[in-house]
Design a protein around this motif. Structure first.
Motif, PDB file in Angstrom:
ATOM      1  N   GLU A  11      25.931  41.981  37.384  1.00 42.31           N
ATOM      2  CA  GLU A  11      26.927  42.932  37.885  1.00 42.31           C
ATOM      3  C   GLU A  11      28.333  42.344  37.784  1.00 42.31           C
ATOM      4  N   ARG A  12      28.468  41.068  38.109  1.00 42.30           N
ATOM      5  CA  ARG A  12      29.780  40.424  38.005  1.00 42.30           C
ATOM      6  C   ARG A  12      30.262  40.399  36.559  1.00 42.30           C
ATOM      7  N   LEU A  13      29.371  40.078  35.638  1.00 41.86           N
ATOM      8  CA  LEU A  13      29.767  40.079  34.223  1.00 41.86           C
ATOM      9  C   LEU A  13      30.108  41.483  33.747  1.00 41.86           C
ATOM     10  N   ARG A  14      29.343  42.458  34.159  1.00 41.77           N
ATOM     11  CA  ARG A  14      29.633  43.850  33.778  1.00 41.77           C
ATOM     12  C   ARG A  14      31.008  44.258  34.305  1.00 41.77           C
ATOM     13  N   ASN A  15      31.296  43.911  35.565  1.00 41.93           N
ATOM     14  CA  ASN A  15      32.602  44.233  36.142  1.00 41.93           C
ATOM     15  C   ASN A  15      33.725  43.531  35.401  1.00 41.93           C
ATOM     16  N   LEU A  16      33.461  42.295  34.988  1.00 37.69           N
ATOM     17  CA  LEU A  16      34.454  41.544  34.227  1.00 37.69           C
ATOM     18  C   LEU A  16      34.796  42.250  32.927  1.00 37.69           C
ATOM     19  N   LEU A  17      33.765  42.669  32.207  1.00 41.54           N
ATOM     20  CA  LEU A  17      33.993  43.337  30.925  1.00 41.54           C
ATOM     21  C   LEU A  17      34.721  44.662  31.099  1.00 41.54           C
ATOM     22  N   VAL A  18      34.342  45.418  32.106  1.00 43.29           N
ATOM     23  CA  VAL A  18      35.007  46.696  32.363  1.00 43.29           C
ATOM     24  C   VAL A  18      36.467  46.457  32.734  1.00 43.29           C
ATOM     25  N   SER A  19      36.711  45.472  33.602  1.00 43.37           N
ATOM     26  CA  SER A  19      38.079  45.171  34.022  1.00 43.37           C
ATOM     27  C   SER A  19      38.947  44.774  32.849  1.00 43.37           C
ATOM     28  N   ASP A  20      38.378  43.972  31.946  1.00 48.64           N
ATOM     29  CA  ASP A  20      39.142  43.547  30.784  1.00 48.64           C
ATOM     30  C   ASP A  20      39.517  44.728  29.903  1.00 48.64           C
ATOM     31  N   ARG A  31      40.147  35.746  40.221  1.00 54.70           N
ATOM     32  CA  ARG A  31      39.082  35.994  41.204  1.00 54.70           C
ATOM     33  C   ARG A  31      37.718  36.023  40.530  1.00 54.70           C
ATOM     34  N   LEU A  32      37.630  36.628  39.371  1.00 55.85           N
ATOM     35  CA  LEU A  32      36.365  36.678  38.641  1.00 55.85           C
ATOM     36  C   LEU A  32      35.935  35.286  38.183  1.00 55.85           C
ATOM     37  N   THR A  33      36.896  34.500  37.718  1.00 56.63           N
ATOM     38  CA  THR A  33      36.607  33.135  37.310  1.00 56.63           C
ATOM     39  C   THR A  33      36.076  32.323  38.498  1.00 56.63           C
ATOM     40  N   THR A  34      36.699  32.480  39.639  1.00 50.11           N
ATOM     41  CA  THR A  34      36.245  31.794  40.852  1.00 50.11           C
ATOM     42  C   THR A  34      34.848  32.252  41.241  1.00 50.11           C
ATOM     43  N   ASP A  35      34.581  33.537  41.165  1.00 53.81           N
ATOM     44  CA  ASP A  35      33.244  34.056  41.474  1.00 53.81           C
ATOM     45  C   ASP A  35      32.194  33.484  40.529  1.00 53.81           C
ATOM     46  N   LEU A  36      32.523  33.392  39.245  1.00 53.97           N
ATOM     47  CA  LEU A  36      31.585  32.814  38.280  1.00 53.97           C
ATOM     48  C   LEU A  36      31.302  31.355  38.616  1.00 53.97           C
ATOM     49  N   ASP A  52      34.875  25.119  32.469  1.00 53.21           N
ATOM     50  CA  ASP A  52      35.963  25.768  31.731  1.00 53.21           C
ATOM     51  C   ASP A  52      35.534  27.191  31.397  1.00 53.21           C
ATOM     52  N   ILE A  53      36.217  28.172  31.967  1.00 56.30           N
ATOM     53  CA  ILE A  53      35.880  29.575  31.738  1.00 56.30           C
ATOM     54  C   ILE A  53      37.060  30.240  31.041  1.00 56.30           C
ATOM     55  N   LYS A  54      36.810  30.740  29.858  1.00 58.64           N
ATOM     56  CA  LYS A  54      37.837  31.451  29.093  1.00 58.64           C
ATOM     57  C   LYS A  54      37.406  32.905  28.958  1.00 58.64           C
ATOM     58  N   ILE A  55      38.288  33.793  29.339  1.00 57.60           N
ATOM     59  CA  ILE A  55      37.997  35.222  29.283  1.00 57.60           C
ATOM     60  C   ILE A  55      38.988  35.864  28.323  1.00 57.60           C
ATOM     61  N   THR A  56      38.444  36.523  27.316  1.00 55.65           N
ATOM     62  CA  THR A  56      39.289  37.240  26.368  1.00 55.65           C
ATOM     63  C   THR A  56      38.830  38.692  26.320  1.00 55.65           C
ATOM     64  N   ARG A  57      39.510  39.452  25.544  1.00 58.76           N
ATOM     65  CA  ARG A  57      39.155  40.870  25.423  1.00 58.76           C
ATOM     66  C   ARG A  57      37.738  41.043  24.862  1.00 58.76           C
ATOM     67  N   ASN A  58      37.291  40.126  24.015  1.00 55.08           N
ATOM     68  CA  ASN A  58      36.003  40.278  23.348  1.00 55.08           C
ATOM     69  C   ASN A  58      34.914  39.349  23.863  1.00 55.08           C
ATOM     70  N   ASP A  59      35.271  38.258  24.542  1.00 54.38           N
ATOM     71  CA  ASP A  59      34.274  37.244  24.885  1.00 54.38           C
ATOM     72  C   ASP A  59      34.514  36.627  26.249  1.00 54.38           C
ATOM     73  N   ILE A  60      33.458  36.039  26.763  1.00 56.08           N
ATOM     74  CA  ILE A  60      33.534  35.164  27.924  1.00 56.08           C
ATOM     75  C   ILE A  60      32.903  33.853  27.480  1.00 56.08           C
ATOM     76  N   HIS A  61      33.663  32.767  27.562  1.00 52.94           N
ATOM     77  CA  HIS A  61      33.154  31.453  27.184  1.00 52.94           C
ATOM     78  C   HIS A  61      33.118  30.591  28.431  1.00 52.94           C
ATOM     79  N   ILE A  62      31.940  30.069  28.740  1.00 52.09           N
ATOM     80  CA  ILE A  62      31.782  29.163  29.867  1.00 52.09           C
ATOM     81  C   ILE A  62      31.292  27.838  29.311  1.00 52.09           C
TER      82      ILE A  62
END
Length: 69
Positions: A11-20, A31-36, A52-62
């Motif tokens: 659910e957190r990942l889904r919310n992340l993608l929708v938010s992006d 906040r999402l990075t902290t939750d992860l 290291d968490i990188k969030i882009t429009r297309n990807d999430i890299h942890i």
């Protein structure tokens, strides 16, 4: 990982993608990075600076940058 934890993580990942996709604010991304981090730290002994968490429009890299890496 319990079924409940998996559901929460999904659910957190889904919310992340929708938010992006709707261009969420940097504060929301933080906040999402902290939750992860908190979710992962339930199952591994890690320090926040080692994750290291990188969030882009297309990807999430942890990436874990611990002592073995």
């Amino acid at each position: 990982m319990s079924v409940s934890s998996v559901s929460i993580a999904k659910e957190r990942l889904r919310n992340l993608l929708v938010s992006d996709r709707i261009q969420c604010t940097p504060d929301a991304v933080e906040r999402l990075t902290t939750d992860l981090y908190h979710t992962v730290s339930k199952y591994m002994e890690i320090e926040q600076e080692d994750l290291d968490i990188k969030i882009t429009r297309n990807d999430i890299h942890i990436r874990y940058m611990g002592e073995n890496n």
